[in-house]
Motif scaffolding. Structure first.
Motif, PDB file in Angstrom:
ATOM      1  N   GLY A   1     -13.474  -4.068   8.215  1.00  0.00           N
ATOM      2  CA  GLY A   1     -12.515  -3.745   7.162  1.00  0.00           C
ATOM      3  C   GLY A   1     -13.075  -3.782   5.762  1.00  0.00           C
ATOM      4  N   HIS A   2     -14.196  -4.501   5.550  1.00  0.00           N
ATOM      5  CA  HIS A   2     -14.782  -4.564   4.212  1.00  0.00           C
ATOM      6  C   HIS A   2     -15.384  -3.228   3.788  1.00  0.00           C
ATOM      7  CE1 HIS A   2     -17.839  -5.745   7.170  1.00  0.00           C
ATOM      8  NE2 HIS A   2     -18.712  -5.178   6.372  1.00  0.00           N
ATOM      9  N   ALA A   3     -15.508  -2.279   4.710  1.00  0.00           N
ATOM     10  CA  ALA A   3     -15.982  -0.936   4.371  1.00  0.00           C
ATOM     11  C   ALA A   3     -14.832  -0.035   3.936  1.00  0.00           C
ATOM     12  CB  ALA A   3     -16.732  -0.319   5.545  1.00  0.00           C
ATOM     13  N   ALA A   4     -13.728  -0.633   3.514  1.00  0.00           N
ATOM     14  CA  ALA A   4     -12.546   0.124   3.103  1.00  0.00           C
ATOM     15  C   ALA A   4     -12.834   1.219   2.076  1.00  0.00           C
ATOM     16  CB  ALA A   4     -11.469  -0.833   2.570  1.00  0.00           C
ATOM     17  N   PRO A   5     -13.723   1.021   1.079  1.00  0.00           N
ATOM     18  CA  PRO A   5     -13.974   2.115   0.135  1.00  0.00           C
ATOM     19  C   PRO A   5     -14.443   3.409   0.810  1.00  0.00           C
ATOM     20  CG  PRO A   5     -14.827   0.074  -0.758  1.00  0.00           C
ATOM     21  CD  PRO A   5     -14.424  -0.217   0.666  1.00  0.00           C
ATOM     22  N   ALA A   6     -15.165   3.298   1.913  1.00  0.00           N
ATOM     23  CA  ALA A   6     -15.576   4.500   2.653  1.00  0.00           C
ATOM     24  C   ALA A   6     -14.366   5.151   3.309  1.00  0.00           C
ATOM     25  CB  ALA A   6     -16.622   4.139   3.700  1.00  0.00           C
ATOM     26  N   LEU A   7     -13.486   4.335   3.882  1.00  0.00           N
ATOM     27  CA  LEU A   7     -12.267   4.866   4.497  1.00  0.00           C
ATOM     28  C   LEU A   7     -11.392   5.552   3.453  1.00  0.00           C
ATOM     29  CD1 LEU A   7     -10.347   5.130   6.936  1.00  0.00           C
ATOM     30  CD2 LEU A   7      -9.426   2.880   6.322  1.00  0.00           C
ATOM     31  N   TYR A   8     -11.244   4.935   2.296  1.00  0.00           N
ATOM     32  CA  TYR A   8     -10.415   5.524   1.246  1.00  0.00           C
ATOM     33  C   TYR A   8     -11.012   6.843   0.743  1.00  0.00           C
ATOM     34  CZ  TYR A   8      -8.547   0.716   1.028  1.00  0.00           C
ATOM     35  OH  TYR A   8      -8.000  -0.505   1.327  1.00  0.00           O
ATOM     36  N   ALA A   9     -12.328   6.863   0.579  1.00  0.00           N
ATOM     37  CA  ALA A   9     -12.974   8.077   0.083  1.00  0.00           C
ATOM     38  C   ALA A   9     -12.860   9.220   1.086  1.00  0.00           C
ATOM     39  CB  ALA A   9     -14.436   7.801  -0.255  1.00  0.00           C
ATOM     40  N   VAL A  10     -13.000   8.915   2.378  1.00  0.00           N
ATOM     41  CA  VAL A  10     -12.855   9.973   3.379  1.00  0.00           C
ATOM     42  C   VAL A  10     -11.398  10.408   3.489  1.00  0.00           C
ATOM     43  CG1 VAL A  10     -12.492   8.652   5.530  1.00  0.00           C
ATOM     44  CG2 VAL A  10     -13.793  10.757   5.602  1.00  0.00           C
TER      45      VAL A  10
ATOM     46  N   LEU B   1      -9.192   0.783  -6.651  1.00  0.00           N
ATOM     47  CA  LEU B   1      -9.723  -0.135  -5.645  1.00  0.00           C
ATOM     48  C   LEU B   1      -9.713  -1.579  -6.146  1.00  0.00           C
ATOM     49  CD1 LEU B   1     -11.250  -0.638  -2.938  1.00  0.00           C
ATOM     50  CD2 LEU B   1     -13.376  -0.264  -4.223  1.00  0.00           C
ATOM     51  N   ARG B   2      -9.141  -2.460  -5.329  1.00  0.00           N
ATOM     52  CA  ARG B   2      -9.110  -3.908  -5.575  1.00  0.00           C
ATOM     53  C   ARG B   2      -8.320  -4.314  -6.819  1.00  0.00           C
ATOM     54  NH1 ARG B   2     -13.309  -7.485  -3.175  1.00  0.00           N
ATOM     55  NH2 ARG B   2     -14.131  -6.403  -1.358  1.00  0.00           N
ATOM     56  N   LYS B   3      -7.553  -3.389  -7.385  1.00  0.00           N
ATOM     57  CA  LYS B   3      -6.754  -3.734  -8.548  1.00  0.00           C
ATOM     58  C   LYS B   3      -5.419  -4.346  -8.096  1.00  0.00           C
ATOM     59  CE  LYS B   3      -9.443  -1.796 -11.763  1.00  0.00           C
ATOM     60  NZ  LYS B   3     -10.495  -1.158 -10.970  1.00  0.00           N
ATOM     61  N   ILE B   4      -4.882  -5.252  -8.899  1.00  0.00           N
ATOM     62  CA  ILE B   4      -3.576  -5.849  -8.600  1.00  0.00           C
ATOM     63  C   ILE B   4      -2.514  -4.758  -8.548  1.00  0.00           C
ATOM     64  CG2 ILE B   4      -1.786  -7.396  -9.495  1.00  0.00           C
ATOM     65  CD1 ILE B   4      -4.014  -9.128 -10.651  1.00  0.00           C
ATOM     66  N   GLU B   5      -1.684  -4.818  -7.520  1.00  0.00           N
ATOM     67  CA  GLU B   5      -0.583  -3.892  -7.273  1.00  0.00           C
ATOM     68  C   GLU B   5      -1.041  -2.506  -6.800  1.00  0.00           C
ATOM     69  OE1 GLU B   5       2.147  -3.797 -10.542  1.00  0.00           O
ATOM     70  OE2 GLU B   5       2.683  -5.906 -10.349  1.00  0.00           O
ATOM     71  N   SER B   6      -2.350  -2.314  -6.642  1.00  0.00           N
ATOM     72  CA  SER B   6      -2.837  -1.061  -6.074  1.00  0.00           C
ATOM     73  C   SER B   6      -2.693  -1.097  -4.556  1.00  0.00           C
ATOM     74  CB  SER B   6      -4.305  -0.850  -6.432  1.00  0.00           C
ATOM     75  OG  SER B   6      -4.854   0.236  -5.693  1.00  0.00           O
ATOM     76  N   SER B   7      -2.449   0.057  -3.956  1.00  0.00           N
ATOM     77  CA  SER B   7      -2.407   0.148  -2.490  1.00  0.00           C
ATOM     78  C   SER B   7      -3.801   0.099  -1.878  1.00  0.00           C
ATOM     79  CB  SER B   7      -1.718   1.453  -2.073  1.00  0.00           C
ATOM     80  OG  SER B   7      -0.373   1.471  -2.494  1.00  0.00           O
ATOM     81  N   PHE B   8      -4.815   0.281  -2.720  1.00  0.00           N
ATOM     82  CA  PHE B   8      -6.183   0.398  -2.234  1.00  0.00           C
ATOM     83  C   PHE B   8      -6.907  -0.948  -2.396  1.00  0.00           C
ATOM     84  CE2 PHE B   8      -4.562   4.501  -3.018  1.00  0.00           C
ATOM     85  CZ  PHE B   8      -5.134   5.328  -2.062  1.00  0.00           C
TER      86      PHE B   8
ATOM     87  N   PRO C   1      -8.239  -2.690   4.306  1.00  0.00           N
ATOM     88  CA  PRO C   1      -7.104  -1.792   4.548  1.00  0.00           C
ATOM     89  C   PRO C   1      -5.817  -2.557   4.845  1.00  0.00           C
ATOM     90  CG  PRO C   1      -9.029  -1.119   5.821  1.00  0.00           C
ATOM     91  CD  PRO C   1      -9.337  -2.469   5.262  1.00  0.00           C
ATOM     92  N   ASP C   2      -4.730  -2.099   4.234  1.00  0.00           N
ATOM     93  CA  ASP C   2      -3.436  -2.772   4.379  1.00  0.00           C
ATOM     94  C   ASP C   2      -2.407  -1.765   4.891  1.00  0.00           C
ATOM     95  OD1 ASP C   2      -1.008  -4.073   4.133  1.00  0.00           O
ATOM     96  OD2 ASP C   2      -1.395  -4.855   2.128  1.00  0.00           O
ATOM     97  N   VAL C   3      -1.971  -1.956   6.119  1.00  0.00           N
ATOM     98  CA  VAL C   3      -1.064  -1.016   6.765  1.00  0.00           C
ATOM     99  C   VAL C   3       0.295  -0.970   6.080  1.00  0.00           C
ATOM    100  CG1 VAL C   3      -0.136  -2.657   8.457  1.00  0.00           C
ATOM    101  CG2 VAL C   3      -0.294  -0.235   9.060  1.00  0.00           C
ATOM    102  N   THR C   4       0.644  -2.014   5.339  1.00  0.00           N
ATOM    103  CA  THR C   4       1.949  -2.032   4.675  1.00  0.00           C
ATOM    104  C   THR C   4       1.963  -1.187   3.405  1.00  0.00           C
ATOM    105  OG1 THR C   4       1.483  -4.011   3.339  1.00  0.00           O
ATOM    106  CG2 THR C   4       2.383  -4.351   5.562  1.00  0.00           C
ATOM    107  N   HIS C   5       0.782  -0.805   2.915  1.00  0.00           N
ATOM    108  CA  HIS C   5       0.702  -0.019   1.692  1.00  0.00           C
ATOM    109  C   HIS C   5       0.243   1.417   1.913  1.00  0.00           C
ATOM    110  CE1 HIS C   5       0.909  -4.005  -0.221  1.00  0.00           C
ATOM    111  NE2 HIS C   5       1.310  -3.361  -1.282  1.00  0.00           N
ATOM    112  N   LEU C   6      -0.489   1.657   2.994  1.00  0.00           N
ATOM    113  CA  LEU C   6      -1.047   2.989   3.246  1.00  0.00           C
ATOM    114  C   LEU C   6      -0.618   3.458   4.630  1.00  0.00           C
ATOM    115  CD1 LEU C   6      -4.616   2.294   1.830  1.00  0.00           C
ATOM    116  CD2 LEU C   6      -2.825   3.667   0.754  1.00  0.00           C
TER     117      LEU C   6
END
Length: 282
Positions: A66-75, A90-97, A101-106
């Protein structure tokens, strides 16, 4: 087709590094190593949506590392599942990214992952449920190599083989490095292929940056007629594409890219100075 996927993978690497730079935190090494795998999966292998309402595919993909989330988001952005501009959150407060990966936001994330070993375990459960439903849908899970030091991974492997889950494909991003050093220094994995075979899995080894080979074996895994699951051990390079990151454990994460490191990384990935400036207008 492979040339088009190569071009896409290059863009996805740039987008991922751009997002990590703005986050001031992330895992660039393991992100860059798995981009080619994700590109082939999302742009060529995962079945188009026909039945699963609200999803991007009739197949399932779980990012167990899951720590490879930036690759998942970019794809995901390359598939139009989100806007490229959102990657800057990415990694910002209140961001879905978030950093994982968080199934409740994306809605296009199948499983919230981050605790290593849990993603492949959930993928195994999904594969079993699809068997019970007589579904033709396939389940893919991408693991990190350090992740395989978790006992939970091998419990899932034993369960999947026992239940003959040939609708499950595990992919190992085998870049040989983890957070602090090489796998060999921390807890050696070899003979890795033999271990998976001993658990009753079919094993394929492939160059994880060879688009043609990835296409061939990932497509073949979807038509697995044997009575056992398949694992694709993808030999990759940590930090692939950025010379000063390649094969160096320091770049596992979480790191803050300086302005110069960011610019040097983007140049290494093929950006011109003008293109780097244009990123700030995304």
């Amino acid at each position: 087709m492979s040339h088009q996927l190569d071009t896409l993978a290059s863009q996805i690497r740039k987008d991922a590094i751009w997002s990590i730079y703005h986050a001031k935190s992330g895992h660039p090494g393991g992100v860059l190593s798995c981009v080619d795998i994700l590109t082939v999966l999302f742009h060529d292998v995962l079945a188009p949506v026909e039945k699963r309402l609200g999803s991007y595919s009739d197949d399932f993909f779980i990012l167990s590392k899951g720590h490879a989330a930036p690759a998942l988001y970019a794809v995901a952005a390359s598939k139009g599942l989100c806007e490229r501009a959102q990657l800057k959150g990415l990694r910002k407060i209140e961001s879905s990214f978030q950093g994982h990966p968080d199934v409740t936001h994306l809605p296009w994330v199948e499983v919230s992952t981050g605790s290593l070993g849990q993603g492949i375990s959930v993928a195994t459960g999904i594969a079993k449920s699809q068997k019970l439903l007589n579904s033709a849908q396939h389940v893919f899970a991408l693991l990190g190599d350090g992740e395989m030091q978790e006992g939970q991974v091998w419990e899932a492997a034993m369960f999947a083989a026992h239940h003959k889950l040939n609708n499950l494909t595990a992919i190992v991003d085998y870049n040989k490095l983890q957070s602090d050093a090489s796998n060999d220094d921390i807890c050696a994995l070899e003979p890795l292929a033999d271990k998976w075979r001993a658990f009753g899995w079919q094993v394929v080894e492939v160059d994880g940056h060879d688009i043609d080979a990835l296409q061939q074996h990932l497509h073949a895994s979807k038509h697995n007629k044997a009575q056992s699951p398949m694992v694709i051990i993808a030999h990759t390079i940590k930090g692939k594409g950025v010379d000063f990151m390649e094969d160096i454990p320091l770049w596992h994460g979480s790191v803050t890219l300086t302005d110069k490191q960011y610019e040097d990384a983007m140049l290494a990935l093929g950006c011109s100075a003008q293109e780097i400036k244009e990123y700030e207008n995304v």
